[in-house]
Enzyme design. Structure first.
Site, PDB file in Angstrom:
ATOM      1  N   LYS A  87       0.843  -1.201   0.000  1.00 26.38           N
ATOM      2  CA  LYS A  87       0.000   0.000   0.000  1.00 26.38           C
ATOM      3  C   LYS A  87       0.882   1.255   0.000  1.00 26.38           C
ATOM      4  CE  LYS A  87      -0.523  -0.436   5.039  1.00 26.38           C
ATOM      5  NZ  LYS A  87      -1.352  -1.066   6.082  1.00 26.38           N
TER       6      LYS A  87
ATOM      7  N   ARG B  44     -11.753  -0.576  14.028  1.00 23.09           N
ATOM      8  CA  ARG B  44     -11.483   0.184  12.801  1.00 23.09           C
ATOM      9  C   ARG B  44     -12.405  -0.305  11.689  1.00 23.09           C
ATOM     10  NH1 ARG B  44      -5.463   0.561  10.169  1.00 23.09           N
ATOM     11  NH2 ARG B  44      -5.900  -1.585   9.563  1.00 23.09           N
TER      12      ARG B  44
ATOM     13  N   HIS C   8      -7.017  -7.830  12.281  1.00 22.13           N
ATOM     14  CA  HIS C   8      -5.792  -7.027  12.362  1.00 22.13           C
ATOM     15  C   HIS C   8      -5.539  -6.673  13.820  1.00 22.13           C
ATOM     16  CE1 HIS C   8      -2.570  -4.628  10.806  1.00 22.13           C
ATOM     17  NE2 HIS C   8      -3.097  -3.467  11.124  1.00 22.13           N
TER      18      HIS C   8
ATOM     19  N   ARG D 214       0.667 -11.162   6.601  1.00 26.09           N
ATOM     20  CA  ARG D 214       0.669  -9.923   5.814  1.00 26.09           C
ATOM     21  C   ARG D 214       1.837  -9.058   6.275  1.00 26.09           C
ATOM     22  NH1 ARG D 214      -4.611 -10.015   8.104  1.00 26.09           N
ATOM     23  NH2 ARG D 214      -4.048  -8.163   9.317  1.00 26.09           N
TER      24      ARG D 214
ATOM     25  N   TYR E  49      13.403  31.605   6.426  1.00 27.71           N
ATOM     26  CA  TYR E  49      12.239  32.365   6.881  1.00 27.71           C
ATOM     27  C   TYR E  49      12.323  32.649   8.381  1.00 27.71           C
ATOM     28  CZ  TYR E  49      10.055  31.078   2.454  1.00 27.71           C
ATOM     29  OH  TYR E  49       9.769  30.907   1.130  1.00 27.71           O
TER      30      TYR E  49
ATOM     31  N   CYS F 121      12.288  24.876   4.387  1.00 24.56           N
ATOM     32  CA  CYS F 121      11.319  25.478   3.460  1.00 24.56           C
ATOM     33  C   CYS F 121      10.574  24.351   2.731  1.00 24.56           C
ATOM     34  CB  CYS F 121      12.023  26.359   2.445  1.00 24.56           C
ATOM     35  SG  CYS F 121      13.160  27.545   3.169  1.00 24.56           S
TER      36      CYS F 121
ATOM     37  N   ASP G 203      10.711  23.459  -0.411  1.00 23.94           N
ATOM     38  CA  ASP G 203      11.485  22.709  -1.398  1.00 23.94           C
ATOM     39  C   ASP G 203      12.987  22.727  -1.144  1.00 23.94           C
ATOM     40  OD1 ASP G 203       8.968  22.694  -2.955  1.00 23.94           O
ATOM     41  OD2 ASP G 203       9.458  24.818  -3.166  1.00 23.94           O
TER      42      ASP G 203
END
Ligand SMILES: *Cc1c(COP(=O)(O)O)cnc(C)c1O
Length: 452
Positions: free
Chosen positions: A109, A207, A236, A292, A336, A384, A386
């Site tokens: 996943k 859940r 689970h 799993r 910043y 920041c 990026d």
């Protein structure tokens, strides 16, 4: 007036301006990595033998660094390295622990926990995964388009509207509502298919799933439906990674009781499964037909309890190259808010093109390190979106690197090993108050992946 005072005069509000008071850098927050790691090294003070070892180490580092730099993507100097041999090693380590008759379901996943399912799922398929698990219909369709032909389980029940897509791409949903199950069965029958599903049981995590006492009634309701086949029954665990958990035992007992009731009522449960990574390692008695395994396949542990039970290799490293470097004057601010200011001479401030949109949590600003040539360098200023910056102290005798300064294009390790030093997903998780799962998923979102 010195240049320092001129600078401060400009950056402080006019009401506080006072050329007679020397500007003082604010105290730095404690750096959790700092203790004992930044060894001041002066090449002149080394013995001949130490110097030889040092040169050898540098040569080894240069080779690793050159190999990393060659792999750097063309358009952006930051990337996630995925070591396929580590993934192969990990799945084999799990395969070896499981008895022959217990299948391994590879949980892929969230784009294989950020590692890229297109490359990772075929590798797992070829290395002993009998089935796959995903979280969303889109993830399942993607796997099919990437050529995965083994069974794919959706770990929770999708909306009814996705039923045609499930049938078209042969994806098995986890099922716990009769409305969904009947819609699935009707649609399957109408196109002359059978809808296979796994029955989800909520044994205590609260859940998804049916409550144990609802299971038989649910199967009875669906038993007349020729369009449906129950291919599995699972639950689970909420506390599989905790020692001697009473809750774990209770979930286990409820699961066993539900299975017994199904058996007594004459229903075939299909494949029975409940173990995730920590339960696979700590609770072999609950392996049933299939385990799993997710996080362990990527080389990480969900709990300190399992670290001695299996040898795993982390598959993901995160690297970047220095995109700019200067030696600012004392008093200059970084990033910043300028919460960090250069407090002495001969401090290099280097920039890397990697920020919080690449999965580096902004709350690690000023508290994390990066590795350059195997040495820890302190990240400074706010991270920041990026980009972010780090500092290198190049004062004589205080150098964190033994012989050279940092320069444009140098390799920087954000997560992974460099020389003798390593910053792990667990280190980053601990610093940012989360778990290694989230760290690797987030790095996988935008960074280019380079497969080794
Ligand atoms: C994510 C998930 C797993 C895998 O868990 P790991 O701890 O990564 O091994 C197994 N089962 C279900 C239902 C899950 O959601």
């Amino acid at each position: 007036m010195s240049s320092l005072h001129r600078h401060i005069g400009m950056s402080k509000p006019s009401s506080e301006r006072d050329d007679n008071i020397a500007w003082q850098a604010p105290p730095l927050p404690p750096n959790p990595f700092a203790a004992g790691t930044k060894v001041p090294l002066d090449p002149a003070a080394l013995s001949a033998e130490e110097l030889r070892i040092q040169r050898k180490r540098e040569a080894a580092l240069a080779r690793v660094s050159a190999a990393c730099l060659r792999r750097c993507p063309k358009n952006r100097w930051s990337w996630a390295e995925i070591d396929l041999s580590a993934l192969r090693h990990n799945i084999q380590a799990f395969r070896q622990r499981l008895p022959q008759n217990v299948q391994l379901m590879a949980v892929v996943k969230a784009d294989a926990y950020g590692h890229g399912s297109a490359k990772v799922a075929p590798l797992f398929a070829a290395s002993g995964a009998a089935q796959f698990a995903v979280a969303t219909v889109e993830e399942g369709i993607k796997l099919r388009k990437e050529g995965i032909t083994k069974p794919i389980l959706l770990l929770s029940e999708p909306p009814q509207e996705s039923v045609p897509a499930l049938l078209e791409h042969d994806l098995m949903p986890a099922v716990f509502s009769s409305k969904f199950a009947l819609a699935y069965g009707e649609c399957a029958a109408s196109v002359n298919k059978v809808g296979t599903y796994h029955l989800a049981i909520d044994t205590g995590m609260t859940r998804t799933g049916l409550l144990p006492e609802e299971v038989c009634e649910f199967r009875r309701l669906l038993s007349f439906h020729r369009g449906l086949i129950c291919a599995g029954t699972f639950t689970h665990f909420a506390t599989a990674d905790e020692a001697n958990s009473w809750d774990f035992q209770r979930q286990n007992e409820r699961f066993a009781q539900a299975l017994y009731a199904l058996h007594e009522a004459g229903f075939d449960p299909g494949l029975i499964h409940c173990n995730n990574t920590p339960a696979t390692l700590c609770s072999p008695q609950t392996s049933y037909d299939m385990c799993r395994v997710g996080i362990g396949l990527y080389g990480l542990h969900s709990s300190a309890l399992t670290k001695d039970l299996i040898d795993l290799r982390p598959a993901m490293s995160v690297r970047a190259r220095v995109s700019r470097v200067i030696r600012p004057n004392v008093g200059e601010g970084v990033s910043y808010g300028m919460e960090y200011r250069v407090a002495k001479n001969n401090i290099q401030i280097a920039t890397i093109p990697l920020g919080y949109a690449d999965g580096l949590p902004r709350l690690l600003s000023g508290v994390m390190d990066v590795l350059v040539d195997g040495f820890r360098c302190r990240q400074v200023g706010r991270i920041c979106m990026d980009q972010c910056m780090f500092e290198v102290d190049v004062n004589p005798r205080r150098m964190v690197r033994p012989t050279t300064e940092v320069s444009y294009g140098d390799l920087v390790t954000i997560m992974g090993s460099d020389g003798v030093n390593c910053i792990s997903a667990d280190d980053l998780a601990q610093l940012s108050g989360t778990i290694n799962y989230e760290v690797i998923c987030d790095f996988g979102l935008r960074l280019t992946k380079i497969y080794l």
